[in-house]
Design an enzyme around this catalytic site. Structure first.
Site, PDB file in Angstrom:
ATOM      1  N   LYS A  35       0.826  -1.354  -0.026  1.00  0.00           N
ATOM      2  CA  LYS A  35       0.576   0.022   0.090  1.00  0.00           C
ATOM      3  C   LYS A  35       1.093   0.946   0.320  1.00  0.00           C
ATOM      4  CE  LYS A  35      -0.247   1.168   5.142  1.00  0.00           C
ATOM      5  NZ  LYS A  35      -0.532   1.630   5.283  1.00  0.00           N
ATOM      6  N   ARG A 128     -10.602   1.045  15.514  1.00  0.00           N
ATOM      7  CA  ARG A 128      -9.951   2.116  14.540  1.00  0.00           C
ATOM      8  C   ARG A 128     -11.224   1.478  12.797  1.00  0.00           C
ATOM      9  NH1 ARG A 128      -4.655   1.860  10.627  1.00  0.00           N
ATOM     10  NH2 ARG A 128      -5.200   0.105  10.995  1.00  0.00           N
ATOM     11  N   TYR A 265      18.082  30.279   3.451  1.00  0.00           N
ATOM     12  CA  TYR A 265      17.206  31.006   3.936  1.00  0.00           C
ATOM     13  C   TYR A 265      17.816  31.749   5.033  1.00  0.00           C
ATOM     14  CZ  TYR A 265      14.138  30.341   0.071  1.00  0.00           C
ATOM     15  OH  TYR A 265      13.377  30.787  -1.197  1.00  0.00           O
ATOM     16  N   MET A 310      12.671  24.187  -1.094  1.00  0.00           N
ATOM     17  CA  MET A 310      11.442  23.582  -1.842  1.00  0.00           C
ATOM     18  C   MET A 310      12.452  22.498  -3.004  1.00  0.00           C
ATOM     19  SD  MET A 310       8.300  24.660  -3.676  1.00  0.00           S
ATOM     20  CE  MET A 310       7.645  25.227  -2.217  1.00  0.00           C
TER      21      MET A 310
END
Length: 355
Positions: A35, A128, A265, A310
Site C-alpha cells: 500500500k 479504528r 534562507y 523546496m
C-alpha cells in the site's frame, strides 16, 4: 534528478529472514503489503521483486494500485477500496477474479454486486476500522443474502510494537472472533475464509503462539509491510533486516566559501570554509524539511545544512552525486517520527531503480 535505488539483494535477504522466522515450511503464509506505493519504494518495482520471490498474496491501498499489479499475484486485497472514487476503475476491478475488497462496516456490504470477493474487517480492540464481533451474524446474513464471496476475515492488532498486555488481549479477542466466525460459516454453509491479524512486529512476536493453535484456528497469512523494506519499529529483540532503498541526489552547483559564510534562507547555517554544493532534492519532492538545529548527514558522512529548500538541499561536499540516505532511521529520529512517514512522503515521480 534524484532517484531511489532499490536493492534486490536486500529484499531477498529480508524475505528469507522473515520466512525462516515465521513459516519456513509454509511460504504461502507470507503476504506482502504494498500500500501507499509500497511504502514509498515504488509499487511496481517491489511487486516485481515479490513476484520473482514467488510471493502469492499482496495487500494494496486502493483500486488503482490493485489494477497496476494484478497480473503479479494470486490474491490481492484492497484495504481502502473507496479511497479512489473512479467508477471505471471499480468496474474493471470487479472483473478480476483474484481481487478482494475490504469491508469495514455493515453499510459497505451493500456497495458491491453479487459474486464480489470481500474481506470482512473485524474490530478486535484497536477501535479504528471494522465491525464489532456482535455484528458478525448480521454481516454473514447480508453476505449470504447478497451472494457475496467471503474470502477473508481479518483484524489489525495495533499493539505489535508495544511492550504491553494489550497485544496479547487483542490476540485472544481475535481467537474468539475466529471461533465464532467458524461457527457462523458452518451455519450459513459458507466456506472457511482466510484469517489474518498480524503485521510485521506482531507476526514476529506471535508466530509461536499462532503455531500452537489447532490448525483451523491459526492465522492463514502474515501481513508483512515495513519488515520487507528493511525496518524493525519494535522495541523488542527481532531479526535484523536490511533497508532496501537508498536515496540519491545530483549536484546542481558548487561554491568555494570562506569560513563563517551564510547558507540559504535566513543564513541559519554557517560554513566552516570550503566547498558547499546544492543537490536536486528538497521538501517539494517529499523529503522532510531540515531546519536549524538539526544534525543530519548523508551516507558518506557529508553534513546536510539547514534550512532545506523546496527543490534543493545544501551539503558540505562537492561530489557530483550523494546518497542522502541508505537507512532512513536517522531522518526519522531527527524528526521524531517513524521510518514509514519519511518514506511514504517521497513523491511517486522520483525514479525507482532496481539493482
Amino acid at each position: 534528478m534524484p532517484y531511489l535505488e532499490i536493492s534486490s539483494k536486500n529484499f531477498s535477504y529480508n524475505y528469507q529472514t522473515i520466512l525462516q522466522k515465521l513459516a519456513p515450511k509454509e511460504p504461502e503464509k507470507i503476504a506482502i503489503v504494498l500500500k501507499d506505493n509500497a511504502y514509498g519504494h515504488g509499487i511496481l518495482e517491489v511487486a516485481t521483486l515479490a513476484n520473482k520471490a514467488k510471493i502469492q498474496t499482496a495487500f494494496v491501498k486502493n483500486i488503482q494500485e490493485a489494477l497496476g499489479i494484478a497480473p503479479l499475484f494470486k490474491d490481492i486485497t484492497i484495504l481502502y477500496p473507496n479511497s479512489l472514487l473512479n467508477a471505471k476503475d471499480l468496474e474493471n476491478a470487479l472483473k478480476i477474479p483474484h481481487l478482494s475488497f475490504c469491508v469495514p462496516s455493515l453499510e459497505s456490504l451493500q456497495s458491491y454486486p453479487e459474486n464480489t470477493n470481500i474481506a470482512l474487517k473485524i474490530d478486535s480492540g484497536m477501535h479504528r476500522n471494522g465491525i464489532a464481533k456482535e455484528q458478525l451474524q448480521e454481516a454473514l446474513t447480508i453476505i449470504q443474502a447478497r451472494n457475496l464471496h467471503l474470502k477473508g476475515i481479518f483484524t489489525h492488532n495495533g499493539y505489535g510494537d508495544d511492550l504491553s498486555s494489550a497485544f496479547y488481549v487483542q490476540n485472544m479477542e481475535f481467537l474468539e472472533i475466529k471461533k465464532e466466525a467458524l461457527r457462523l460459516c458452518e451455519h450459513f454453509k459458507i466456506p472457511r475464509p482466510q484469517f489474518h491479524s498480524l503485521s510485521s512486529s506482531g507476526a514476529m512476536r506471535a508466530s509461536v503462539f499462532n503455531a500452537s493453535l489447532p490448525r483451523e484456528l491459526q492465522d492463514d497469512l502474515f501481513r508483512i509491510g515495513i519488515a520487507f523494506y528493511g525496518y524493525n519499529c519494535s522495541a523488542l529483540n527481532q531479526p535484523k533486516l536490511k533497508p532496501i532503498a537508498s536515496l540519491y541526489a545530483n549536484k546542481i552547483s558548487s561554491l568555494k566559501l570562506k569560513k563563517g559564510a551564510s547558507i540559504g534562507y535566513s543564513g541559519v547555517s554557517k560554513t566552516k570554509g570550503g566547498s558547499i554544493s546544492s543537490y536536486d532534492i528538497g521538501y517539494g519532492d517529499g523529503l522532510f524539511r531540515l531546519r536549524e538545529g538539526m544534525e543530519i548527514y548523508t551516507a558518506e558522512g557529508y553534513r546536510i545544512l539547514p534550512r532545506a529548500s523546496m527543490d534543493c538541499i545544501s551539503i558540505e561536499s562537492d561530489a557530483p552525486k550523494v546518497c542522502v540516505f541508505n537507512d532512513v532511521s536517522a531522518f526519522a529520529k531527527a524528526f521524531e517520527t517513524i521510518p514509514y512517514e519519511i518514506l511514504v512522503h517521497l513523491h511517486a515521480y522520483i525514479p525507482r531503480v532496481v539493482v
